[in-house]
Design a protein around this motif. Structure first.
Motif, PDB file in Angstrom:
ATOM      1  N   VAL A 100      59.370   8.761 105.157  1.00 13.71           N
ATOM      2  CA  VAL A 100      60.247   8.856 103.990  1.00 13.71           C
ATOM      3  C   VAL A 100      59.737   9.913 103.017  1.00 13.71           C
ATOM      4  O   VAL A 100      60.518  10.624 102.379  1.00 13.71           O
ATOM      5  CB  VAL A 100      60.358   7.482 103.296  1.00 13.71           C
ATOM      6  CG1 VAL A 100      61.078   7.602 101.955  1.00 13.71           C
ATOM      7  CG2 VAL A 100      61.096   6.498 104.192  1.00 13.71           C
ATOM      8  N   ASP A 101      58.419  10.034 102.920  1.00 14.39           N
ATOM      9  CA  ASP A 101      57.818  10.993 101.986  1.00 14.39           C
ATOM     10  C   ASP A 101      57.695  12.396 102.570  1.00 14.39           C
ATOM     11  O   ASP A 101      57.192  13.296 101.886  1.00 14.39           O
ATOM     12  CB  ASP A 101      56.424  10.518 101.570  1.00 14.39           C
ATOM     13  CG  ASP A 101      56.477   9.250 100.729  1.00 14.39           C
ATOM     14  OD1 ASP A 101      57.452   9.097  99.978  1.00 14.39           O
ATOM     15  OD2 ASP A 101      55.555   8.421 100.842  1.00 14.39           O
ATOM     16  N   LEU A 102      58.139  12.597 103.801  1.00 15.66           N
ATOM     17  CA  LEU A 102      58.018  13.906 104.439  1.00 15.66           C
ATOM     18  C   LEU A 102      58.700  15.025 103.640  1.00 15.66           C
ATOM     19  O   LEU A 102      58.116  16.108 103.496  1.00 15.66           O
ATOM     20  CB  LEU A 102      58.578  13.853 105.858  1.00 15.66           C
ATOM     21  CG  LEU A 102      58.462  15.140 106.681  1.00 15.66           C
ATOM     22  CD1 LEU A 102      56.995  15.513 106.866  1.00 15.66           C
ATOM     23  CD2 LEU A 102      59.140  14.976 108.039  1.00 15.66           C
ATOM     24  N   PRO A 103      59.904  14.826 103.097  1.00 16.29           N
ATOM     25  CA  PRO A 103      60.514  15.904 102.298  1.00 16.29           C
ATOM     26  C   PRO A 103      59.701  16.286 101.072  1.00 16.29           C
ATOM     27  O   PRO A 103      59.832  17.409 100.575  1.00 16.29           O
ATOM     28  CB  PRO A 103      61.876  15.312 101.904  1.00 16.29           C
ATOM     29  CG  PRO A 103      62.182  14.326 102.972  1.00 16.29           C
ATOM     30  CD  PRO A 103      60.860  13.731 103.343  1.00 16.29           C
ATOM     31  N   PHE A 104      58.878  15.353 100.545  1.00 16.00           N
ATOM     32  CA  PHE A 104      58.016  15.693  99.429  1.00 16.00           C
ATOM     33  C   PHE A 104      56.913  16.665  99.842  1.00 16.00           C
ATOM     34  O   PHE A 104      56.565  17.592  99.109  1.00 16.00           O
ATOM     35  CB  PHE A 104      57.377  14.428  98.850  1.00 16.00           C
ATOM     36  CG  PHE A 104      58.308  13.607  98.006  1.00 16.00           C
ATOM     37  CD1 PHE A 104      59.336  14.193  97.292  1.00 16.00           C
ATOM     38  CD2 PHE A 104      58.146  12.240  97.924  1.00 16.00           C
ATOM     39  CE1 PHE A 104      60.193  13.441  96.512  1.00 16.00           C
ATOM     40  CE2 PHE A 104      58.992  11.463  97.142  1.00 16.00           C
ATOM     41  CZ  PHE A 104      60.025  12.075  96.428  1.00 16.00           C
ATOM     42  N   ALA A 105      56.331  16.423 101.021  1.00 13.59           N
ATOM     43  CA  ALA A 105      55.184  17.206 101.475  1.00 13.59           C
ATOM     44  C   ALA A 105      55.584  18.501 102.180  1.00 13.59           C
ATOM     45  O   ALA A 105      54.830  19.478 102.161  1.00 13.59           O
ATOM     46  CB  ALA A 105      54.327  16.357 102.413  1.00 13.59           C
TER      47      ALA A 105
END
Length: 273
Positions: A98-103
């Motif tokens: 879920v946090d992949l777009p942040f990183a």
């Protein structure tokens, strides 16, 4: 006369530093934006921001951002619900994804999405066979904005769902409420403010998105040219005042929409109080 001391020590210096920091990072750049656009004069400013190409970019940017935020509000809520309420194999992996777009750098995300959804891509080739073209169309912009906006909704709603007491649901069931009545009258009103916050964050992020969109959009004027790209184009042509004029209109429109969402959020919280 006895001097009253603040409960929080150091309030004065902390407030002063906060105002200074906000002025340096937010207020001064925004003021410069308005001052630079004011050099055009009202007639030239109006002609710049109402040009057909500019209006088409506004419509595309705000329209696709709104659609993507609505999609994320629905599916982000479902993802948060699954992560909070169910245990399954690979849950930690899904939670990390879920946090992949942040990183992930936005340009990398744009290139990856273009490669996947192009007519010869892994997914795009099957969609193209059905007459659905994603890459280099407004639909591709929606896909990119949905990708980068999903974490905002999930991470905003997830802690609220985790803190929701299940005894409230059990009490509603014991009083004869159906599952749908429990969701619509007990759960949904509680998470509504958080869902609106996630929607607002996803929308605000999508309106100003640039890196992940320019690769998959096609960047055709009047068709798939977003407003941030048009601003960059104006800057490359040394039309700084025209670029800031377009940015000012986007800023004002975004502020009005976010203010309306915040008022709706405040009204939802007041109903629950």
């Amino acid at each position: 006369m006895i001097k009253k001391h603040s409960i929080l020590p150091g309030f004065g210096p902390a407030l002063g530093f906060t105002i200074f920091y906000l002025s340096l990072v937010v207020l001064i750049p925004l003021s410069a934006l308005f001052l630079k656009s004011a050099t055009l004069g009202w007639e030239q400013f109006w002609a710049t921001v109402t040009a057909p190409r500019v209006l088409a970019s506004y419509k595309l940017s705000f329209g696709t951002a709104l659609i993507a935020a609505l999609i994320n509000a629905v599916f982000g809520l479902l993802v948060a619900w699954v992560l909070v309420r169910y245990n399954f194999i690979g849950k930690r992996v899904v939670d990390a994804l879920v946090d992949l777009p942040f990183a992930l750098p936005t340009a990398v995300a744009g290139i990856a999405l273009t490669a996947i959804y192009a007519d010869n891509g892994w997914i795009g080739q099957y969609l193209a066979a059905q007459g659905i073209k994603v890459a280099y169309t407004p639909l591709g912009i929606v896909v990119a904005l949905t990708f980068i906006g999903l974490p905002f909704v999930v991470r905003t709603v997830q802690p609220v769902l985790a803190d929701l007491d299940r005894e409230v649901e059990e009490a509603a069931a014991s009083l004869g409420a159906t599952r749908w009545q429990t969701i619509s009258r007990v759960i949904f009103p509680t998470i509504m403010p958080a869902l609106l916050t996630g929607f607002a964050l996803a929308f605000a992020r999508a309106v100003g998105e640039y890196g992940s969109v320019i690769f998959i959009a096609g960047n055709m004027p009047m068709v798939s040219e977003i407003a941030p790209l048009l601003i960059i184009t104006k800057l490359e042509q040394f039309q700084y005042a025209e670029a800031t004029a377009i940015a000012v209109v986007m800023l004002i429109a975004s502020f009005i929409l976010l203010l309306a969402i915040n008022l709706l959020q405040w009204w939802s919280r007041r109903r629950l109080a």
